[in-house]
Design an enzyme around this catalytic site. Sequence first.
Site, short mmCIF file in Angstrom:
data_model
loop_
_atom_site.label_atom_id
_atom_site.label_comp_id
_atom_site.label_asym_id
_atom_site.label_seq_id
_atom_site.Cartn_x
_atom_site.Cartn_y
_atom_site.Cartn_z
N CYS A 41 0.82 -1.21 0.00
CA CYS A 41 0.00 0.00 0.00
C CYS A 41 0.86 1.27 0.00
O CYS A 41 0.33 2.37 0.02
CB CYS A 41 -0.97 0.00 1.17
N CYS A 58 -2.93 -2.35 9.17
CA CYS A 58 -2.36 -1.00 9.32
C CYS A 58 -1.80 -0.80 10.73
O CYS A 58 -0.87 -0.02 10.92
CB CYS A 58 -3.40 0.07 9.04
#
Lengths: 62, 239
Positions: free
Chosen positions: B66, B151
């Site tokens: 990402c 995350c």
Amino acid sequence: MAKVKIIREKCIGCGTCPALAGGTFEMDEENIAIIKDNSTDDKETIQMAVDSCPTQAIVTEE
Amino acid sequence: MQNIKNNMQKNTKIKKPIDGRTQGGESWLYSEEVKEHFFNPRNFMRHGEEETFKFNGMGRAGSPACGDEMVIWIQVDKKTDPSSAKATEGEERIKDVRWRTFGCGSAIASTSALSEMLIEDGGLAIDDALKIKPQDIIERLGSLPDRKVHCSVLGDKAFQAAANDYFRNTGQHDRVIIAGSKVIDKELKITDKNIEEAVLEGVSNLEELQKKLKIEKINKDSIPEIEELIKFYNEKYFD
């Protein structure tokens, strides 16, 4: 225990599964997740790792 | 009509459709706590602050998927007796922390929460801080959507790298924790990743690497492989 499998091609080596369920998953030398021989995690912990994989590289075998 | 029916049947055959929410397609709402940390991040390294912030450990982590990047700086109170293997009660506490990220709201919120956990009540001992799991961070945040859990791993990983950097800075090479990389020197716990990072920060030969990793003497047996890797990464990134 739920049986899980890793699709190596999908794994991007983010390290989320061993961080959540270190008793079940580890990263190999190529930084791809692999499954340990004897899992020490409970079902919920393993399921959390399955659900959290960003590329859905961990599949549960029914 | 028949077409619609066919389409509907088609859809139900997809066992787990890919969606942008959770694996099961349930709640994807952020908790109040997540929003609070996202809008008011704690211990964030502000622009220019790195010039004055005192730290003895710095760690970096990133996910190539990402394009996230996370950096954490920590200031740890050193042991009074550096020769003793274990810190005594109250020693090696994390006194201050800063972080900065390229990541998303979930990465911001979870690292903000982690940074609070690290320094509250006079600071966590570094060994205890290393026991923090992403689950603990998620619990503190109330929850995180499944697809966003990875995350929170970013801050966790950057912190582990910062702790390793602190161990190296204080000559405690044996306490360095290795995960997900190949060990090149067993005794000094140098990994291929260490070398890659060093090269990215400008290291081009063995002496510079030693300086970077604060190593006085390197094991003779590991030198060829280390030099090989320095060359490999230099060619990979700079040729």
